[in-house]
Design an enzyme around this catalytic site. Structure first.
Site, PDB file in Angstrom:
ATOM      1  N   ARG A 145       1.231  -1.228  -0.128  1.00 46.51           N
ATOM      2  CA  ARG A 145       0.365   0.175  -0.039  1.00 46.51           C
ATOM      3  C   ARG A 145       0.571   1.403  -0.348  1.00 46.51           C
ATOM      4  O   ARG A 145       1.976   1.378   0.653  1.00 46.51           O
ATOM      5  CB  ARG A 145      -0.687   0.257   1.033  1.00 46.51           C
ATOM      6  CG  ARG A 145      -2.269  -1.424   1.173  1.00 46.51           C
ATOM      7  CD  ARG A 145      -2.220  -1.351   2.663  1.00 46.51           C
ATOM      8  NE  ARG A 145      -4.003  -2.039   2.429  1.00 46.51           N
ATOM      9  CZ  ARG A 145      -3.290  -3.359   3.804  1.00 46.51           C
ATOM     10  NH1 ARG A 145      -1.794  -3.578   4.154  1.00 46.51           N
ATOM     11  NH2 ARG A 145      -4.531  -4.427   4.167  1.00 46.51           N
ATOM     12  N   LYS A 169      -1.964  -2.071   8.170  1.00 48.20           N
ATOM     13  CA  LYS A 169      -3.190  -1.657   8.992  1.00 48.20           C
ATOM     14  C   LYS A 169      -2.760  -2.475  10.076  1.00 48.20           C
ATOM     15  O   LYS A 169      -2.843  -3.508  10.167  1.00 48.20           O
ATOM     16  CB  LYS A 169      -4.772  -1.949   7.883  1.00 48.20           C
ATOM     17  CG  LYS A 169      -4.882  -0.994   6.863  1.00 48.20           C
ATOM     18  CD  LYS A 169      -5.912  -1.578   6.183  1.00 48.20           C
ATOM     19  CE  LYS A 169      -6.302  -0.786   4.504  1.00 48.20           C
ATOM     20  NZ  LYS A 169      -8.144  -1.160   4.260  1.00 48.20           N
ATOM     21  N   HIS A 240      -2.275   2.168  -5.851  1.00 43.42           N
ATOM     22  CA  HIS A 240      -3.162   1.314  -5.353  1.00 43.42           C
ATOM     23  C   HIS A 240      -3.352   0.185  -6.413  1.00 43.42           C
ATOM     24  O   HIS A 240      -3.712  -1.090  -6.578  1.00 43.42           O
ATOM     25  CB  HIS A 240      -4.345   1.537  -5.073  1.00 43.42           C
ATOM     26  CG  HIS A 240      -5.033   1.181  -4.065  1.00 43.42           C
ATOM     27  ND1 HIS A 240      -3.798   1.097  -2.233  1.00 43.42           N
ATOM     28  CD2 HIS A 240      -6.079  -0.412  -2.936  1.00 43.42           C
ATOM     29  CE1 HIS A 240      -4.505  -0.225  -2.107  1.00 43.42           C
ATOM     30  NE2 HIS A 240      -5.475  -0.466  -2.184  1.00 43.42           N
ATOM     31  N   ARG A 243      -0.493  -2.023  -6.451  1.00 44.96           N
ATOM     32  CA  ARG A 243      -1.639  -3.113  -5.352  1.00 44.96           C
ATOM     33  C   ARG A 243      -2.506  -4.643  -5.830  1.00 44.96           C
ATOM     34  O   ARG A 243      -1.956  -5.580  -6.425  1.00 44.96           O
ATOM     35  CB  ARG A 243      -1.497  -3.152  -4.547  1.00 44.96           C
ATOM     36  CG  ARG A 243      -1.831  -3.933  -3.223  1.00 44.96           C
ATOM     37  CD  ARG A 243      -2.409  -2.748  -1.988  1.00 44.96           C
ATOM     38  NE  ARG A 243      -3.484  -3.879  -0.900  1.00 44.96           N
ATOM     39  CZ  ARG A 243      -2.362  -4.402  -0.153  1.00 44.96           C
ATOM     40  NH1 ARG A 243      -1.201  -4.636  -0.462  1.00 44.96           N
ATOM     41  NH2 ARG A 243      -3.275  -5.075   0.774  1.00 44.96           N
ATOM     42  N   TYR A 275     -10.263 -10.008  -5.739  1.00 42.32           N
ATOM     43  CA  TYR A 275     -10.186 -10.495  -6.666  1.00 42.32           C
ATOM     44  C   TYR A 275     -10.022 -11.349  -7.903  1.00 42.32           C
ATOM     45  O   TYR A 275      -9.679 -11.640  -9.105  1.00 42.32           O
ATOM     46  CB  TYR A 275      -7.726 -10.412  -6.373  1.00 42.32           C
ATOM     47  CG  TYR A 275      -7.538  -9.678  -5.942  1.00 42.32           C
ATOM     48  CD1 TYR A 275      -7.756  -8.153  -6.716  1.00 42.32           C
ATOM     49  CD2 TYR A 275      -7.877  -9.388  -4.557  1.00 42.32           C
ATOM     50  CE1 TYR A 275      -6.884  -7.106  -6.465  1.00 42.32           C
ATOM     51  CE2 TYR A 275      -6.877  -7.968  -3.938  1.00 42.32           C
ATOM     52  CZ  TYR A 275      -6.662  -6.539  -4.750  1.00 42.32           C
ATOM     53  OH  TYR A 275      -6.775  -6.018  -3.806  1.00 42.32           O
TER      54      TYR A 275
END
Length: 297
Positions: A145, A169, A240, A243, A275
């Site tokens: 990230r 996170k 992003h 990623r 995904y």
């Protein structure tokens, strides 16, 4: 208001280890709700389920998206869970309320060729160019990230072992293997370009500006945007996407979903499963294009 919110915000920061911008979002959401309640003669700790439901309807009527309303409701729910657990209230007025249906947003990935074009615009002809190449190789090669890239320290990069340990996170750490391209460019950057950017100053952060300061998230966005412009890429590209592309390309290549979950640092496999929807779309396109009973139908 501060005496009501501060204990909850401190708990969220110290115990739940939430990011500072998440804490700010919680604070803003709860203060806005409190202002709305005060106009109706109600204080935040005493709000009823009907008050919360009416506030959600108010937000919807004033143009807030379902995603924004869900986030605000989450902030309010968390606050009432806290004061209920601390014995300040016997119930949680939000517990039985249903969140608005959130539209499913499939992550956007670009092709391997597009990623290569984006990264290859930078070479080793200057410290900034070397830095940008190393940053993009790491972003795509490890699926990091923006906040993980900007917060990464030199001590968390293990080039001999080809590993990186980002802090994600909730301050959760994970180990991510590095490919050959990322290792080569990180090594070149750390050995040659970074000392020039640091200018003799001691700083733990890996990626530095030309003044020797840590990169901001906005600078990372600008680097990616500039890279796309230099490569002549017409798609809307942001950090992003690298990623997303990292995850999509791994799954398309046959990687196990649980492995990709671990690499991305997702707490819930359902987040990673998004995904698979992207890859299914790709597979459908292959069938439609190449299968003899699909071509021309």
């Amino acid at each position: 208001m501060d005496e009501i919110l501060d204990p909850y915000l401190e708990y969220s920061a110290l115990e739940k280890k939430l990011a500072s911008r998440t804490i700010r979002a919680y604070s803003n959401d709860l203060r806005s709700f409190n202002t709305w309640l005060n106009e109706r003669g109600v204080v935040l700790p005493e709000a009823a389920a009907a008050d919360v439901a009416e506030y959600m309807a108010f937000l919807s009527s004033t143009g807030y998206s379902p995603v924004s309303i869900i986030r605000k409701l989450s902030s309010i729910r968390g606050f009432f869970r806290f004061i209920q657990a601390s014995g300040q209230r016997s119930d949680n007025p939000v517990e039985l309320l249903h969140s608005p249906r959130q539209p499913v947003r499939l992550p956007h990935a670009v092709s391997v060729e597009t990623v290569a074009a984006l990264i290859d615009v930078w070479n080793a002809d200057s410290p900034i160019s070397t830095r940008n190449r190393a940053l993009l190789e790491l972003a795509y090669g490890a699926g990091l990230r923006e906040s993980e890239l900007t917060g990464l320290t030199v001590s968390r990069v293990f080039l001999e072992e080809a590993l990186v340990r980002p802090v994600g996170k909730g301050l959760k750490e994970r180990l991510v293997p590095l490919g050959g391209a990322a290792v080569r460019w990180l090594s070149l950057y750390i050995d040659t370009a970074r000392p020039l950017l640091a200018g003799g100053r001691s700083t733990p952060v890996l990626f530095l500006t030309y003044r020797g300061n840590p990169l901001s998230r906005m600078t990372v966005w600008n680097i990616v945007k500039r890279s796309a412009e230099m490569a002549g890429i017409k798609e809307h590209i942001h950090p992003h996407i690298l990623r997303h592309s990292f995850a999509t390309h791994l799954l398309r290549g046959g990687a196990d979903l649980r492995v990709v979950q671990e690499l991305l640092g997702h707490a819930d496999i359902k987040t990673t499963e998004i995904y698979t929807s992207v890859d299914t779309t790709y597979l459908r396109g292959v069938i439609d294009r190449y299968h003899p009973r699909s071509v021309g139908t």
